[in-house]
Design a protein around this motif. Structure first.
Motif, PDB file in Angstrom:
ATOM      1  N   ARG A  60     -54.753  79.147   7.288  1.00 36.06           N
ATOM      2  CA  ARG A  60     -56.289  79.014   7.021  1.00 36.06           C
ATOM      3  C   ARG A  60     -56.589  79.914   5.841  1.00 36.06           C
ATOM      4  O   ARG A  60     -57.650  79.383   5.268  1.00 36.06           O
ATOM      5  N   SER A  61     -56.179  81.125   5.838  1.00 41.40           N
ATOM      6  CA  SER A  61     -56.472  81.980   4.732  1.00 41.40           C
ATOM      7  C   SER A  61     -55.176  82.606   4.213  1.00 41.40           C
ATOM      8  O   SER A  61     -54.084  82.849   5.132  1.00 41.40           O
ATOM      9  N   LEU A  62     -54.947  82.905   3.090  1.00 41.11           N
ATOM     10  CA  LEU A  62     -53.880  83.284   2.295  1.00 41.11           C
ATOM     11  C   LEU A  62     -54.586  84.547   1.191  1.00 41.11           C
ATOM     12  O   LEU A  62     -55.168  84.147   0.256  1.00 41.11           O
ATOM     13  N   ASP A  63     -54.103  85.652   1.339  1.00 41.78           N
ATOM     14  CA  ASP A  63     -54.614  86.854   0.759  1.00 41.78           C
ATOM     15  C   ASP A  63     -53.408  87.345  -0.074  1.00 41.78           C
ATOM     16  O   ASP A  63     -52.458  88.019   0.410  1.00 41.78           O
ATOM     17  N   LEU A  64     -53.572  87.266  -1.433  1.00 37.24           N
ATOM     18  CA  LEU A  64     -52.580  87.701  -2.442  1.00 37.24           C
ATOM     19  C   LEU A  64     -53.306  88.704  -3.474  1.00 37.24           C
ATOM     20  O   LEU A  64     -52.582  88.697  -4.649  1.00 37.24           O
ATOM     21  N   GLN A  65     -54.213  89.051  -3.329  1.00 39.44           N
ATOM     22  CA  GLN A  65     -55.088  90.064  -4.298  1.00 39.44           C
ATOM     23  C   GLN A  65     -54.298  91.177  -4.498  1.00 39.44           C
ATOM     24  O   GLN A  65     -53.431  91.514  -3.705  1.00 39.44           O
ATOM     25  N   GLN A  66     -54.389  91.998  -5.675  1.00 40.48           N
ATOM     26  CA  GLN A  66     -53.890  93.126  -6.123  1.00 40.48           C
ATOM     27  C   GLN A  66     -52.335  93.132  -5.881  1.00 40.48           C
ATOM     28  O   GLN A  66     -51.704  94.113  -5.655  1.00 40.48           O
ATOM     29  N   ASN A  67     -51.718  92.033  -6.505  1.00 39.56           N
ATOM     30  CA  ASN A  67     -50.128  92.053  -6.802  1.00 39.56           C
ATOM     31  C   ASN A  67     -50.092  91.845  -8.236  1.00 39.56           C
ATOM     32  O   ASN A  67     -50.936  92.558  -8.747  1.00 39.56           O
TER      33      ASN A  67
ATOM     34  N   SER B 215     -52.490  72.060   3.689  1.00 40.03           N
ATOM     35  CA  SER B 215     -53.562  71.214   4.051  1.00 40.03           C
ATOM     36  C   SER B 215     -54.636  71.667   4.790  1.00 40.03           C
ATOM     37  O   SER B 215     -55.938  71.181   4.753  1.00 40.03           O
ATOM     38  N   ARG B 216     -54.726  72.694   5.469  1.00 41.14           N
ATOM     39  CA  ARG B 216     -55.703  73.395   6.242  1.00 41.14           C
ATOM     40  C   ARG B 216     -56.321  74.675   5.518  1.00 41.14           C
ATOM     41  O   ARG B 216     -57.273  75.327   6.207  1.00 41.14           O
ATOM     42  N   LEU B 217     -55.849  75.155   4.533  1.00 36.44           N
ATOM     43  CA  LEU B 217     -56.290  76.408   4.165  1.00 36.44           C
ATOM     44  C   LEU B 217     -57.420  76.225   3.619  1.00 36.44           C
ATOM     45  O   LEU B 217     -57.733  75.126   2.771  1.00 36.44           O
ATOM     46  N   THR B 218     -58.302  77.093   3.970  1.00 37.19           N
ATOM     47  CA  THR B 218     -59.678  77.156   3.319  1.00 37.19           C
ATOM     48  C   THR B 218     -60.012  78.551   2.414  1.00 37.19           C
ATOM     49  O   THR B 218     -60.841  78.104   1.717  1.00 37.19           O
ATOM     50  N   THR B 219     -59.227  79.382   2.373  1.00 36.63           N
ATOM     51  CA  THR B 219     -59.586  80.720   1.805  1.00 36.63           C
ATOM     52  C   THR B 219     -58.151  80.972   0.985  1.00 36.63           C
ATOM     53  O   THR B 219     -57.290  81.421   1.526  1.00 36.63           O
ATOM     54  N   LEU B 220     -58.465  81.289  -0.311  1.00 37.10           N
ATOM     55  CA  LEU B 220     -57.170  81.599  -1.014  1.00 37.10           C
ATOM     56  C   LEU B 220     -57.755  82.875  -2.064  1.00 37.10           C
ATOM     57  O   LEU B 220     -58.434  82.738  -2.908  1.00 37.10           O
TER      58      LEU B 220
ATOM     59  N   PRO C  27     -56.888  70.323   0.222  1.00 39.43           N
ATOM     60  CA  PRO C  27     -58.070  69.606   0.260  1.00 39.43           C
ATOM     61  C   PRO C  27     -59.492  70.167   0.828  1.00 39.43           C
ATOM     62  O   PRO C  27     -60.584  69.940   0.663  1.00 39.43           O
ATOM     63  N   GLN C  28     -59.155  71.319   1.705  1.00 38.67           N
ATOM     64  CA  GLN C  28     -59.985  71.915   2.664  1.00 38.67           C
ATOM     65  C   GLN C  28     -60.288  73.317   2.089  1.00 38.67           C
ATOM     66  O   GLN C  28     -61.240  74.008   2.489  1.00 38.67           O
ATOM     67  N   LEU C  29     -59.959  73.437   0.657  1.00 38.61           N
ATOM     68  CA  LEU C  29     -60.273  74.786   0.191  1.00 38.61           C
ATOM     69  C   LEU C  29     -61.711  75.017  -0.194  1.00 38.61           C
ATOM     70  O   LEU C  29     -62.446  74.243  -0.947  1.00 38.61           O
ATOM     71  N   LYS C  30     -62.434  76.013   0.369  1.00 37.99           N
ATOM     72  CA  LYS C  30     -63.811  76.415  -0.001  1.00 37.99           C
ATOM     73  C   LYS C  30     -63.933  77.846  -0.637  1.00 37.99           C
ATOM     74  O   LYS C  30     -64.893  77.690  -1.339  1.00 37.99           O
ATOM     75  N   TYR C  31     -63.196  78.584  -0.409  1.00 36.58           N
ATOM     76  CA  TYR C  31     -63.311  79.974  -0.942  1.00 36.58           C
ATOM     77  C   TYR C  31     -62.089  80.262  -2.067  1.00 36.58           C
ATOM     78  O   TYR C  31     -61.069  80.433  -1.374  1.00 36.58           O
ATOM     79  N   LEU C  32     -62.275  80.329  -3.365  1.00 32.62           N
ATOM     80  CA  LEU C  32     -61.246  80.495  -4.296  1.00 32.62           C
ATOM     81  C   LEU C  32     -61.710  81.771  -5.289  1.00 32.62           C
ATOM     82  O   LEU C  32     -62.674  81.637  -5.845  1.00 32.62           O
ATOM     83  N   ARG C  33     -60.981  82.928  -5.084  1.00 37.12           N
ATOM     84  CA  ARG C  33     -61.342  84.187  -5.796  1.00 37.12           C
ATOM     85  C   ARG C  33     -60.416  84.512  -6.917  1.00 37.12           C
ATOM     86  O   ARG C  33     -59.331  84.618  -6.596  1.00 37.12           O
TER      87      ARG C  33
ATOM     88  N   ASN D 229     -68.199  78.035  -4.289  1.00 32.77           N
ATOM     89  CA  ASN D 229     -67.733  79.539  -4.010  1.00 32.77           C
ATOM     90  C   ASN D 229     -66.125  79.544  -4.394  1.00 32.77           C
ATOM     91  O   ASN D 229     -65.254  80.116  -4.006  1.00 32.77           O
ATOM     92  N   VAL D 230     -66.159  78.771  -5.630  1.00 34.58           N
ATOM     93  CA  VAL D 230     -64.743  78.581  -6.172  1.00 34.58           C
ATOM     94  C   VAL D 230     -64.958  79.259  -7.720  1.00 34.58           C
ATOM     95  O   VAL D 230     -65.619  78.839  -8.322  1.00 34.58           O
ATOM     96  N   GLY D 231     -64.054  80.178  -7.819  1.00 36.19           N
ATOM     97  CA  GLY D 231     -64.013  81.098  -9.193  1.00 36.19           C
ATOM     98  C   GLY D 231     -65.105  81.740  -9.553  1.00 36.19           C
ATOM     99  O   GLY D 231     -65.467  82.096 -10.819  1.00 36.19           O
ATOM    100  N   ASN D 232     -66.094  82.128  -8.637  1.00 31.89           N
ATOM    101  CA  ASN D 232     -67.056  82.884  -9.150  1.00 31.89           C
ATOM    102  C   ASN D 232     -66.806  84.126  -9.645  1.00 31.89           C
ATOM    103  O   ASN D 232     -65.891  84.928  -9.113  1.00 31.89           O
ATOM    104  N   TYR D 233     -67.434  84.858 -10.783  1.00 30.95           N
ATOM    105  CA  TYR D 233     -67.244  85.739 -11.516  1.00 30.95           C
ATOM    106  C   TYR D 233     -65.926  86.057 -12.286  1.00 30.95           C
ATOM    107  O   TYR D 233     -65.926  87.162 -13.014  1.00 30.95           O
TER     108      TYR D 233
END
Length: 438
Positions: A99-106, A120-125, A144-150, A176-180
């Motif tokens: 549901r969430s995958l954190d790959l920041q700071q790589n 298919s169930r991921l909401t946060t990337l 398809p359920q992605l809501k938060y993409l940073r 909430n996708v691609g803000n900033y």
């Protein structure tokens, strides 16, 4: 001669068999080493369950890729602060419940289009703080359920290759996708937010010759702004947390994510807290403001923090609290106040009064710094001394004829002359009592 040849042939067969056994053993040893390495890396990661959801924490493991042997039924995979450079097709396809995958700071500079197949169930990337120049909408289709993409803090090259991603980000439902996220190049788009960029200009071959709309005029190199999303690091495990330590902040950053539970603003240069600084972060339970240069806190600074349980104000320049500063902190349980130059005068009484009426709050470090005669005293002891110095009731001593130094409660009666009384219905000697309260 035949005997000699036979002996030589037998010797060769023996040597060959020994080498074969040695080689097989070496291969088996290497196989065991590889297996143990995978298990060792897997064991270094921490698996936990929170509210029925499984977290697999592999942060700070110097990983360059996703390893074999990880549990496949996890809901949250944390890979922040590793050394991953490229994400290949089907890298996460075995994690169907993710549901969430954190790959920041790589160090991610390339994402293949099939990287996120099966999610298919991921909401946060979370892909912020990497080295991405380009990406396409195609990589997002399996989610398809992605809501938060940073995507912020990546050196995006805003040209035709980024067109599909920019258009996806700008779809109204993807708020909430691609803000900033901002363009790093070319020069005419440098510093422009992907969310606000005119996508029609990305594939134009004469970009430099176009008369740009005012919203798309070339900008100077992006300046460092005090917005939380671009300057701070966001974490989701075990609770949503924003780390803004040592960011040289002069004020509380804007746009703090609404779901943040723990906020660390320590070791910055914040001098004052203005009204309603944290009013949008209603779920905040821990706030660390230690190691700043705080001199004043507005009475409405903590408005809305009804659930704050821990507040760290240590190592600042606070001298007293204005009346009302702490009134919204109904659930506060821990208050750190050490290493502040508290002045023991009448202004400090509010803080002691509030703490007295909130016995469930544990606090530390409330020690007088000034004036000289009270330096090093606990503030509560100073307040007790202040309240003990009540003025003597001279009128009482004159009327009672007792020693003025006598602190015992006293009572006496006196009569009032009729001339001092009112009209006839009330002209009767009346008695009154004077009680001295020490």
């Amino acid at each position: 001669m035949r005997l000699l040849c036979g002996l030589l042939l037998l010797l060769c067969l023996v040597v060959w068999a020994a080498e074969a056994r040695k080689g097989g053993k070496g291969r088996r040893m290497r196989g065991r080493d590889r297996s143990s390495t995978v298990k060792r890396f897997a064991a270094d990661c921490k698996e936990s369950t929170v509210n029925g959801e499984k977290f697999f924490d592999c942060q700070d493991r110097h990983l360059t890729a996703v390893l074999l042997g990880w549990p496949e039924d996890i809901h949250h995979l944390l890979l922040a602060r590793n050394r991953i450079k490229v994400l290949r097709d089907n890298t996460f396809s075995q994690f169907r419940n993710l549901r969430s995958l954190d790959l920041q700071q790589n160090e991610i500079s390339r994402i293949e289009e099939g990287t996120f197949n099966g999610l298919s169930r991921l909401t946060t990337l979370l892909l912020q703080h990497n080295r991405l120049h380009v990406a396409s909408e195609g990589m997002l289709i399996p989610m398809p359920q992605l809501k938060y993409l940073r995507l912020h803090d990546n050196p995006w090259r805003c040209d035709c290759e980024l067109d599909s991603l920019v258009r996806f980000i700008q779809v109204p439902s993807n708020r909430n996708v691609g803000n900033y996220a901002r363009c790093a190049e070319p020069r005419e788009f440098s510093g422009r937010q992907l969310k606000k960029l005119d996508a029609e200009l990305l594939c134009s071959p004469q970009t430099d010759e176009l008369i740009l709309h005012p919203d798309n005029q070339p900008l100077p190199a992006p300046q460092k702004k005090s917005d939380a999303t671009s300057l701070c690091h966001t974490y989701v495990h075990p609770v949503p947390r924003l780390d803004c330590r040592k960011r040289d902040l002069k004020t509380v950053p804007a746009d703090i994510p609404l779901d943040i539970v723990r906020l660390d603003l320590s070791r910055n240069s914040i001098k004052q807290l203005r009204p309603k600084e944290f009013v949008s972060v209603k779920d905040l339970k821990l706030l660390n403001l230690s190691g700043n240069s705080l001199e004043s806190i507005d009475t409405a600074a903590f408005t809305g923090l009804l659930y704050l349980g821990e507040l760290d104000l240590s190592n600042n320049s606070l001298r007293y609290f204005q009346y009302g500063v702490l009134e919204d902190l109904y659930f506060l349980r821990k208050l750190s106040l050490k290493d502040n130059p508290w002045i023991c005068d009448y202004n400090i009484h509010y803080l002691i009064y509030w703490l007295k009426h909130h016995p469930g709050v544990s606090y530390t470090g409330l020690v007088c710094s000034e004036p000289e005669e009270f330096r090093g005293w606990p503030v509560e002891n100073y307040v007790k001394t202040y309240n003990a110095e009540c003025p003597k009731d001279k009128q009482l001593s004159q009327l009672s004829g007792t020693n003025p130094a006598d602190n015992a409660p006293q009572e006496f009666t006196a009569e009032i002359d009729e001339e001092e009384l009112g009209p006839i219905p009330y002209r009767a000697p009346k008695k009154f009592e004077i009680i001295r309260l020490t």
